[in-house]
Each structure stands twice: as C-alpha cells, then as structure tokens.
Design an enzyme around this catalytic site. Structure first.
Site, short mmCIF file in Angstrom:
data_model
loop_
_atom_site.label_atom_id
_atom_site.label_comp_id
_atom_site.label_asym_id
_atom_site.label_seq_id
_atom_site.Cartn_x
_atom_site.Cartn_y
_atom_site.Cartn_z
CG ASP A 13 30.36 52.51 -19.65
OD1 ASP A 13 29.15 52.48 -19.39
OD2 ASP A 13 30.94 51.64 -20.31
CE LYS A 16 26.03 58.61 -21.66
NZ LYS A 16 27.20 57.75 -21.81
N GLY A 40 23.53 52.06 -19.13
CA GLY A 40 23.60 51.85 -17.69
C GLY A 40 23.98 53.15 -17.02
CG HIS A 41 22.62 56.63 -17.65
ND1 HIS A 41 21.79 57.48 -18.35
CD2 HIS A 41 23.64 56.34 -18.46
CE1 HIS A 41 22.32 57.68 -19.55
NE2 HIS A 41 23.43 56.99 -19.64
CD GLN A 206 24.06 53.01 -25.84
OE1 GLN A 206 23.36 53.64 -26.59
NE2 GLN A 206 23.57 52.32 -24.84
P1 IMP Z 1 24.88 46.80 -28.25
O1 IMP Z 1 24.54 48.24 -28.07
O2 IMP Z 1 24.38 45.92 -27.15
O3 IMP Z 1 24.51 46.30 -29.60
O4 IMP Z 1 26.49 46.66 -28.16
C1 IMP Z 1 27.35 47.23 -29.15
C2 IMP Z 1 28.59 47.81 -28.50
O5 IMP Z 1 28.23 48.93 -27.71
C3 IMP Z 1 29.31 46.86 -27.56
O6 IMP Z 1 30.71 47.12 -27.61
C4 IMP Z 1 28.79 47.25 -26.20
O7 IMP Z 1 29.68 46.91 -25.15
C5 IMP Z 1 28.69 48.75 -26.37
N1 IMP Z 1 27.71 49.37 -25.48
C6 IMP Z 1 26.37 49.36 -25.55
N2 IMP Z 1 25.83 50.07 -24.57
C7 IMP Z 1 26.84 50.57 -23.84
C8 IMP Z 1 26.92 51.44 -22.70
O8 IMP Z 1 25.91 51.91 -22.15
N3 IMP Z 1 28.17 51.73 -22.26
C9 IMP Z 1 29.29 51.27 -22.88
N4 IMP Z 1 29.26 50.47 -23.94
C10 IMP Z 1 28.06 50.13 -24.43
#
Ligand code: IMP
Length: 415
Positions: A13, A16, A40-41, A206
C-alpha cells in the site's frame, strides 16, 4: 534502462499503483511476478478509477502487453471479472502459474481462526502451500478439461473438502477457451522480448516487509515481493534486470496483524487514516499508521538492491506537528540497526527517533521540487541520505499529475 522492477519497500500500500501506471506508459511489457488477487492497486485513467487486484497496472494502456507470471497464484473468478473492462488489452498468463481454487479460500479462513495473521482470506497461502507440497494445480492443467477435473478433485479430497470440479470448469469454460491462446511459457516470452530490446517492467505487489523470506515472518504473505525474488519467479537470469525503483510512503502503514514498531496509537493515526483514505483496497480494513521506519527500510533497500526511490503521500505529512523518523531500535538495552529475525524480538523493540521540522502548507498543487517547503525538502534529503538512494519522483496527491518527476527511470543507465 530496459528492464526495471518496481517494488514497495514497506508493508504494501505504498501507492505503487500510480507509479507503476506512470512508468507502464513507456513499457512494452508489464509483468506481475508474485502474489495473486490479494493486491490492491488503484489506478486512475481519464475519468475512470480502476481497483486492480490481479492484473498488472499496464493493462490500462492499450499498447502494453500485460503478463501474469509463473510465480503468481491465480483466482480465475477475479481474473475473468477484472479483465472484462479491458476487452482490447493483450493479457498473457503463465502456464506455470498456480491456481487458487474455491477451497483454498475456505482453507485460508479456517487457518486464520487459529493463526491470526490477518490475511486477505483470498486463499493465497493455501495455494502456495499446495505448490510447495508439489500437489498444486497449474494453469497448464486448464488446457485439458478432463485432466483438470481429475487433478482438482484429488486435491480437494486431500484437503477433505468436497468440490465439484466439473461444475467449476463448466462455469468458466468459455472464458478459458478464449484465454488458451494467451497461456504461454513466460520465460521463453521474456527471452524473446529481451532479444528484441523490448522495455519490460516487473511490477511487485505487497511490499518487501511482507516477503516470505525477508519480511516480518510469520506475519508476511506467501510469496517473494522483493526484487531478489524476480528472476526465479519469472524464469530470467538475474543479471538481465537493470534496476529497481523502491516505492516508499512518507510514513508507514500496515494492514493485518504483526509487529509494527513505529505504530502511532494516538488520535494522529485516525487523522492520517481519514485524510489519506488508509483503508485496504482489497478488504476495506483500516490500515494501521506509523512513523517512517528507517531500520526496516534499510533492510528492504538492501535485500532488493534499490538505487532509486519514489516517495509517495508526502502531502499527508502536513498532518504531523513534528516529523518523527525511527533511525534505530533499542532491544534489551542495546541499540541495534537491523530487523530482528525472530518475531518475539521484533515485537519488543523500542524505536529510537530523530525529530525533524514539519511543514503545515498544502503541497498538493506544487509541481516542482524547488517550490516545496524547506522542511519537506529536508525530510526528503534525510530519507535519501539514510537510504543511500536517489529520489526519482515525489507524489503529492492521488492524481497522476500530482507527481514531481526528478528522473525518468527508463532513461537512467544501469550504473
Ligand atoms: P495474504 O497475502 O492474504 O496471505 O496475507 C498475508 C499478510 O499480507 C496480511 O497481513 C495481509 O494484510 C498482507 N497483505 C496481502 N496483500 C496485501 C496488500 O496488497 N497490501 C497490504 N498488505 C497486504
């Protein structure tokens, strides 16, 4: 530079979407190399705003070929839905990417009850677990319906979940048939593009602090957002990558559980969250807010070989009465400058802060570095000096034009 990576250096977040979008305009290929629809972009194009979860941001530019790489995990439901508004876009998918099937989401939700990582519950971890356990289902399986059905039913059985693989395939059959010509060997495709001197952007999702190896394990995602993960995740020699732009939000945010040494627990966090709309694009969860953490940023810069930075959301810093920056951690009476590997230790560190002057001005319409308030310039040069990197751009608002460009990364030479 012909092959450039863009990666978030915090916990995702970082903004990007806007930066990748600006740079994608000049790319021939944009490749997402890891993760799935947990990303989420938000990208804005003309009067439209798109929230992309699985497609590379290049998709909004008609000339760009978008690629979902072998290191990704793909949920067909999100993928087919998300590509609908872009009927003319050329989108290619790796035959080696893994699929997220509906039961992966069930497994994710079940595991969260006891593990409480705060995942997006998109089935990311369970799909990667199946991959590492050598029982996952890859995109190549979709090329033969009966083979897919057999494999998917065996896998669902292994997990003790009933799953009607035939009904699942039937519901996407038309879309799958349409996709088949664009299911490719991405490594070979990149090789050919490199030989043709094409411009390639590798788009991270991420952030490095969520990297499975280099992040705040176990509070991480299940893939490798770090730049060092790109070659193996796309099937390309490491030395072909020519540079990496690290995206740094001017403060820190984190969504989900896990240690966050510089987290702000006062009203200021709420204020920043509202001003900057710090809510997850994928899950809508409120993001936790913190001061800039140079210890984790130095770690992220090192593991990703970052030479250039894009600083985002600088405009939001005028909410702060003083700018605090964490320059070291204190752990058990010792001052340390590295991120402890064990989560218990990381949870116990106390941040050691430097305090800088703040600026109160609204900078959202400033379009040149020289016109920024002195305190903003001091903050920027402090960050650049500490991270030993050059600032390529500064974002002062969500719109594309609210960006101060100091360097065009495509014109930067490798050394
Ligand atoms: P997962 O990727 O859904 O397995 O989540 C693992 C961790 O990564 C959690 O803390 C999520 O909130 C975080 N996470 C996954 N995708 C994003 C993203 O696009 N932005 C911020 N945090 C993310």
């Amino acid at each position: 530079m012909k092959r450039l990576a863009i990666v978030g250096l915090q916990w995702g977040d970082e903004g990007k979407g806007k930066m990748t979008d600006v740079l994608a305009k000049e790319a021939d290929l944009v490749i997402r190399y890891q993760g799935g629809d947990n990303a989420g972009h938000t990208v804005k194009f003309e009067s439209y705003t798109y929230d992309l979860h699985i497609l590379p941001s290049g998709v909004i530019h008609p000339h760009v070929i978008s690629i979902l790489g072998p290191g990704m995990v793909i949920n067909l439901e999100t993928f087919f839905k998300e590509k609908k508004p872009f009927p003319k876009a050329v989108i290619k998918v790796s035959n080696r990417a893994h699929l997220i099937l509906p039961f992966h989401k069930t497994l994710d939700a079940q595991k969260e009850i006891t593990q409480n990582i705060g995942t997006t519950k998109k089935g990311i971890g369970p799909s990667y677990s199946d991959k590492i356990n050598r029982q996952g289902i890859r995109v190549a399986s979709l090329l033969n319906k009966e083979r897919f059905i057999k494999e998917a039913e065996i896998l669902a059985d292994l997990h003790g979940i009933s799953f009607d693989a035939r009904a699942y395939y039937d519901s996407y059959e038309n879309d799958i048939l349409e996709l088949i010509p664009n299911i490719i060997d991405v490594s070979k495709y990149i090789d050919e593009a490199v030989k043709l001197n094409k411009t390639i952007m590798f788009e991270g999702a991420q952030g490095v602090m969520l990297d499975i190896s280099h992040g705040t394990y176990p509070y991480v995602t299940s893939s490798a957002p770090s730049v060092s993960g790109i070659p193996s995740q796309v099937g390309m020699a490491p030395w072909l990558l020519e540079g990496a732009l690290g995206i740094v939000k001017a403060y820190s945010t984190r969504v989900g559980e896990g240690p966050f040494p510089t987290e702000i627990h006062t009203e200021l966090a709420h204020q920043i969250r509202e001003v900057a709309h710090e809510y997850g694009v994928t899950t809508g969860r409120p993001r936790r807010i913190g001061y800039l953490d140079l210890v984790s940023l130095k770690h992220a810069v090192r593991v990703s070989g970052i030479t250039h930075l894009a600083i985002t959301l600088l405009d939001v810093m005028n909410e702060m009465a003083e700018i605090k920056v964490c320059k070291a951690y204190e752990l058990d009476g010792l001052i340390i400058d590295e991120v402890p590997a064990h989560i218990d230790d990381l949870s116990r560190v106390n941040p050691v802060y430097d305090t800088l002057n703040s600026f109160k001005e609204d900078i959202s319409t400033i379009d040149s570095y020289d016109n920024l308030p002195e305190a903003a310039k001091t903050y920027l040069s402090y960050i650049a000096k500490q991270l030993e990197a050059n600032i390529a751009s500064i974002s002062v608002g969500p719109k594309r034009e609210q960006t101060i460009h100091l360097l065009n990364m495509w014109e930067v030479s490798r050394d």
